[in-house]
Design an enzyme around this catalytic site. Structure first.
Site, mmCIF file in Angstrom:
data_model
loop_
_atom_site.group_PDB
_atom_site.id
_atom_site.type_symbol
_atom_site.label_atom_id
_atom_site.label_comp_id
_atom_site.label_asym_id
_atom_site.label_seq_id
_atom_site.Cartn_x
_atom_site.Cartn_y
_atom_site.Cartn_z
ATOM 1 N N ASP A 89 0.582 -1.130 0.142
ATOM 2 C CA ASP A 89 0.043 0.054 0.075
ATOM 3 C C ASP A 89 1.569 1.733 -0.125
ATOM 4 O O ASP A 89 2.498 1.452 0.147
ATOM 5 C CB ASP A 89 -1.366 -0.008 1.589
ATOM 6 C CG ASP A 89 -2.075 1.143 1.098
ATOM 7 O OD1 ASP A 89 -1.788 1.635 0.306
ATOM 8 O OD2 ASP A 89 -2.961 0.682 1.510
HETATM 9 C C1 BGC Z 1 -4.618 2.901 0.114
HETATM 10 C C2 BGC Z 1 -4.758 2.463 -1.458
HETATM 11 C C3 BGC Z 1 -4.536 3.342 -2.330
HETATM 12 C C4 BGC Z 1 -3.026 4.180 -2.327
HETATM 13 C C5 BGC Z 1 -3.221 4.424 -3.616
HETATM 14 C C6 BGC Z 1 -3.750 4.440 -0.409
HETATM 15 O O1 BGC Z 1 -3.807 5.523 0.770
HETATM 16 O O2 BGC Z 1 -4.637 2.804 1.592
HETATM 17 O O3 BGC Z 1 -6.312 2.144 -0.800
HETATM 18 O O4 BGC Z 1 -4.537 2.415 -3.533
HETATM 19 O O5 BGC Z 1 -3.450 4.694 -1.652
HETATM 20 O O6 BGC Z 1 -3.800 5.786 -3.721
#
Ligand code: BGC
Length: 739
Positions: free
Chosen positions: A224
Site C-alpha cells: 500500500d
Molecule cells: C490506499 C490504497 C490506494 C493507495 C493509492 C492508499 O492510501 O490505502 O487503497 O490504492 O493509497 O492511492
C-alpha cells in the site's frame, strides 16, 4: 535477467514515481502506470499526485462503490462492471487497477467500509472474483487489497491487528484465498498495519508462506502507498514492489546487497515477478483503444445502481404512482452522495441526481427544500430547517433524502458513532410532527442506525450508488425498477450491540479481534440479539415463495436445490441464500454461515428450481491443531431463505468428512479417547481398578462426564498403571484406528 545490472533490478522493486514503475531498457521493459481504484479510475497527472484523493484526475465512470456493488449479490453484473473498468483503464493507458477492496466490515465504524463488500467472507470472495475476472479479461491487472486484517482506519499505518489463527483464516483471509486461487490477480496489495506483531509489509508468513507458497500466487505483491518501512526487510519477506518511489529505501537496499545482507536470489525473484506483470500490462496495452464508451458505461453504472438499492421497509406506500402528490426534502436529492472520500474518489464523467429524475417522471417541478447541509462544518442557511418542515406540512408524501456527507466517513479515519447527523434526525422528527406520510431514502457508505424505521412508511437504503445512482433511486421509488438489493452488512439496533464494539479500534498496544469468528451476523445470531435489519435482508414490490429445499451429497460436496416462485403481480429478482450450520462439532461454531447464493428473475406466477453448489471447501474449518482445512464428518443443516433471519426451508445432509486421524497420546482427554471406538472397547482394561471406571450410581455424579476433560496422563496414578504401560496400550489403539 542476467544482463540486467543488479541496481536496475533493485530499482524495479520500487516505483518510478507515484503511479509509474521504472522502465528497464536493458530488458526492453517500458514504464507502466497503476491507478486507483476499485469503482472507477483515478488517473492523476504526476503533478497532482496524492494517495488520498485530493488532487484532480481525468474523468472516468464512477460505478457504485463496493458497498453498492455488493448489495446486488450479482456476480454477472459485478463482472460487467469489471470489464468496463478494464476498458477504461486500457483507454487511459493504465496497466493495473488498484482494487477491489475486500477487507471484512468488522465494525460499521470503519471509515472505509464503503470500499469493502461485506461483513461476510463468502459474498466478499465471490464478488471479488467476478470483479477481478472482469477487469483482467481486458488484459488489465487488478490489486485485491488491503491484505490483510486492515479493518479500521484509526492508526492504520501502525496498529497491530491481533487475530487468532482460525479467525484469521476463516474470516479475514478466506476471500483473498478464493480470489488468488481462482483468478490469479496480477497483483495483491499488502496493507499498512501490523498483523499479530509483525508489520504486514515485512510479514513473511503472510506474504510468502501463505500467499505465494500455500495459495500459489503468481503475481506481484505491491505495498500500500507508504506501507514499507524498510525495503530490504520487505523484499526478504516476499514484497515485490514498493509504492510509491522512496529513493532512500532503494539506496539502502543497494547498500544491503553490497554488504552481502540481501541475496541476489531474493532480488531476482522480486524482479522476475514485477517484470512479468510489466510485460503483461505492456502486451495488454498494445491494442488499447483511444477512448471508452462514456454513455454505455454510464448506463451500466445505472443498471448496477438499480440492482444495489435495498428496500428495507415498506407499508405499501411504495411504489409511488407517477402522478403521486409528493414533496422532496433533503439536500441529497439534489446533490447526491454517490462515492466515498479518499484514494477511491473518481472524477465522474457525468453526475445525475434523483430530483431531476423525479421531476421528469412527474412531468413537473416537484416542491423541494434542501432542509440541511451535507457538510458537518458548513451549516445550512438560516431557515432551511423551518422551510422544509413548512413544505412537509402542506401535505403529500414526503420523500426525505437523508444520509452521511462526504466528511462523515472517509478513508483515513473512522466514525465515532453510527448515527445520522443530529440535525437530520431533528428535521425528521419535526416533519413527522406535521406529516406522518414520510418515506426515508438513505445515502451512506456503511450502516447507520435507523431508530425511525417504524415511524415512517418506508425506508430505502441507497448506500453509495455511483454517478448514475440518483435516477436509479427515483425509478425504484416509482416502481419503474423493482428493488432487489440485499444487505451484505447487518444494520444493528444499537452501536453497543456490534460484536466488535468493545474491542474497536484498540489502542497503541494493538486491536484485539476479541469477538473471534463472531463477526457481523455470526455474532448477532450467536447472542440472539435483535437487529434492525438482518444480513441478507431486502424487500421487493413482489413476493417470493421458497419451497422444496433439498440437499444431496456427493462425497463431501453438497448440492442444494430450492424452488422459487414469484407469488406477486410484478416481475422481480430474488436473491436466494444458503446458510450452513453444523450442530454437533468438535470445534466452536457460529450458528450459521452463508455458503451459497443465486439470483433469479421471475415473471408473476413463474417458478424456477435453482441449484446451488456448496463444495467441500466451503464446509471446511481451519483446524489450528492440524494446521489445515478440515471437513468434519457428520450432519450439516442447510437452510435456504431470503435473508439470514428469514429462512424458508431446511434440509440436512450427512457427509463423511476428511478429518485427519489424530493419534491419542497421554495429553488426550478421556472424552477424546472415548470417542475413539478402539479405545472405548479397551477402556475397562485400561482403567481397571479405577473408581471412575465403574458405572456406579452411588457415586452420585456422572462419572464419565466428570472424567471427560481429564488428560490420560493424569489417569496413570488412579489406575495403578505406569505411564509406559499406558502409552503402549495407546500405541495399540492408535495402530488399530489409524489403519
Ligand atoms: C490506499 C490504497 C490506494 C493507495 C493509492 C492508499 O492510501 O490505502 O487503497 O490504492 O493509497 O492511492
Amino acid at each position: 535477467m542476467a544482463d540486467v545490472p543488479v541496481n536496475s533490478k533493485i530499482a524495479l522493486t520500487g516505483g518510478l514515481d507515484f503511479w509509474h514503475l521504472h522502465p528497464v531498457p536493458e530488458a526492453d521493459l517500458p514504464s507502466i502506470m497503476v491507478t486507483d481504484g476499485p469503482h472507477g479510475l483515478r488517473k492523476q497527472e504526476t503533478s497532482a499526485s496524492d494517495h488520498v484523493g485530493l488532487g484532480a484526475s481525468e474523468p472516468a465512470t464512477c460505478f457504485p462503490p463496493a458497498v453498492g456493488l455488493a448489495s446486488t449479490w450479482n456476480r454477472e453484473l459485478v463482472g460487467e462492471v469489471g470489464v468496463a473498468l478494464g476498458e477504461e483503464a486500457k483507454a487511459l493507458g493504465v496497466g493495473v487497477v488498484l482494487g477491489p477492496g475486500m477487507n471484512i466490515k468488522r465494525d460499521p465504524r470503519c471509515g472505509r467500509n464503503f470500499e469493502y463488500f461485506s461483513e461476510d467472507p463468502y459474498v466478499t470472495g465471490e464478488l471479488a472474483c467476478a470483479f477481478v475476472d472482469g477487469v483482467q479479461s481486458q488484459d488489465v491487472g487488478t490489486s485485491p487489497k488491503h491484505f490483510a486484517a486492515n479493518n479500521q482506519e484509526t492508526d492504520r499505518m501502525r496498529r497491530d491487528s491481533q487475530v487468532d489463527l482460525r479467525t484469521l483464516r476463516e474470516i479475514y483471509l478466506d476471500a483473498f484465498r478464493k480470489v488468488v486461487t481462482r483468478t490469479q490477480p496480477w497483483t495483491v496489495m499488502c496493507s499498512y498495519n501490523k498483523l499479530n506483531g509483525v508489520q504486514v509489509s515485512e510479514n513473511r508468513w503472510l506474504l510468502t508462506d501463505v500467499l505465494k507458497d500455500e495459495w500459489g500466487f503468481e503475481g506481484l505483491v505491491v505495498s500500500d502507498w507508504g506501507a514499507v518501512w524498510d525495503r530490504t526487510r520487505a523484499l526478504k519477506a516476499g514484497l515485490d514492489l514498493e509504492m510509491p518511489a522512496n529513493p532512500q529505501h532503494e539506496a539502502a537496499a543497494v547498500a544491503a546487497y553490497e554488504a552481502g545482507e540481501l541475496d541476489e536470489a531474493t532480488i531476482d525473484e522480486a524482479y522476475r515477478r514485477v517484470s512479468r506483470i510489466v510485460r503483461m500490462a505492456a502486451d495488454g496495452a498494445a491494442d488499447a483503444p483511444e477512448s471508452f464508451d462514456v454513455d454505455a458505461h454510464h448506463a451500466l453504472g445505472r443498471r448496477a445502481a438499480e440492482h444495489a438499492i435495498v428496500l428495507l421497509s415498506n407499508d405499501g406506500v411504495l411504489p409511488l404512482a407517477q402522478d403521486a402528490d409528493v414533496v422532496v426534502i433533503g439536500e441529497f436529492a439534489r446533490t447526491p452522495r454517490y462515492q466515498g472520500a479518499g484514494s477511491s474518489r473518481v472524477n465522474p464523467t457525468r453526475l445525475d441526481n434523483a430530483l431531476d429524475r423525479l421531476n421528469e417522471i412527474a412531468g413537473r417541478d416537484l416542491p423541494f427544500a434542501p432542509g440541511f447541509s451535507t457538510h458537518p462544518r458548513k451549516p445550512a442557511p438560516d431557515g432551511a430547517h423551518d422551510e422544509a418542515v413548512e413544505l412537509a406540512r402542506q401535505g403529500g408524501t414526503v420523500l426525505l433524502f437523508l444520509g452521511l456527507g462526504e466528511a462523515h466517513e472517509s478513508e483515513g479515519y473512522d466514525r465515532d458513532d453510527i448515527n445520522l447527523p443530529a440535525e437530520q434526525l431533528a428535521l425528521l422528527d419535526d416533519i413527522l410532527a406535521v406529516n406522518s406520510d414520510v418515506v426515508v431514502v438513505l445515502s451512506n457508505g456503511s450502516s447507520v442506525l435507523v431508530p425511525f424505521a417504524d415511524k415512517v412508511r418506508a425506508v430505502v437504503e441507497g448506500w453509495l450508488l455511483g454517478q448514475a445512482g440518483g435516477p436509479a433511486l427515483a425509478d425504484v421509488l416509482h416502481g419503474l425498477v423493482n428493488p432487489s438489493g440485499k444487505l451484505t452488512e447487518t444494520i444493528p439496533v444499537r452501536l453497543e450491540d456490534v460484536p466488535s464494539y468493545v474491542n474497536f479500534p484498540g489502542d497503541a498496544t494493538g486491536v484485539r479481534y476479541g469477538e473471534g469468528l463472531f463477526v457481523g451476523y455470526r455474532g448477532y445470531d450467536a447472542a440472539g440479539r435483535d437487529v434492525a435489519f438482518p444480513f441478507g435482508h431486502g424487500l421487493s414490490y413482489t413476493t417470493f415463495e421458497h419451497s422444496d429445499v433439498t440437499a444431496t451429497a456427493s462425497g463431501n460436496d453438497v448440492t442444494v436445490s430450492v424452488t422459487v416462485t414469484n407469488t406477486g403481480d410484478r416481475e422481480g429478482r430474488e436473491v436466494v441464500q444458503v446458510y450452513v450450520s453444523k450442530p454437533e462439532s468438535a470445534v466452536v461454531r457460529v450458528p450459521r454461515e452463508l455458503k451459497g447464493f443465486a439470483d433469479v428473475t421471475l415473471a408473476p406466477g413463474e417458478s424456477e428450481t435453482v441449484t446451488i453448489d456448496v463444495p467441500a471447501d466451503e464446509l471446511a474449518y481451519w483446524s489450528v491443531l492440524d494446521e489445515a482445512w478440515v471437513v468434519e464428518g457428520g450432519e450439516y443443516r442447510i437452510a435456504v431463505g431470503a435473508s439470514s433471519r428469514d429462512l424458508r426451508g431446511e434440509a440436512s445432509v450427512t457427509i463423511e468428512g476428511d478429518a485427519p486421524f489424530r493419534p491419542l497420546g497421554l495429553s488426550s482427554t478421556m472424552g477424546e479417547a472415548m470417542a475413539n471406538p478402539a479405545f472405548a472397547e479397551m477402556a475397562s482394561t485400561l482403567l481397571g481398578g479405577s473408581p471412575f471406571a465403574a458405572d456406579d450410581e452411588s457415586l452420585g455424579v456422572d462419572a464419565a462426564r466428570m472424567m471427560a476433560d481429564f488428560p490420560l496422563a493424569g489417569l496413570a496414578g488412579f489406575t495403578g498403571r505406569s505411564t509406559d504401560e499406558l502409552q503402549s496400550l495407546l500405541d495399540q489403539v492408535n495402530a488399530k484406528s489409524g489403519a
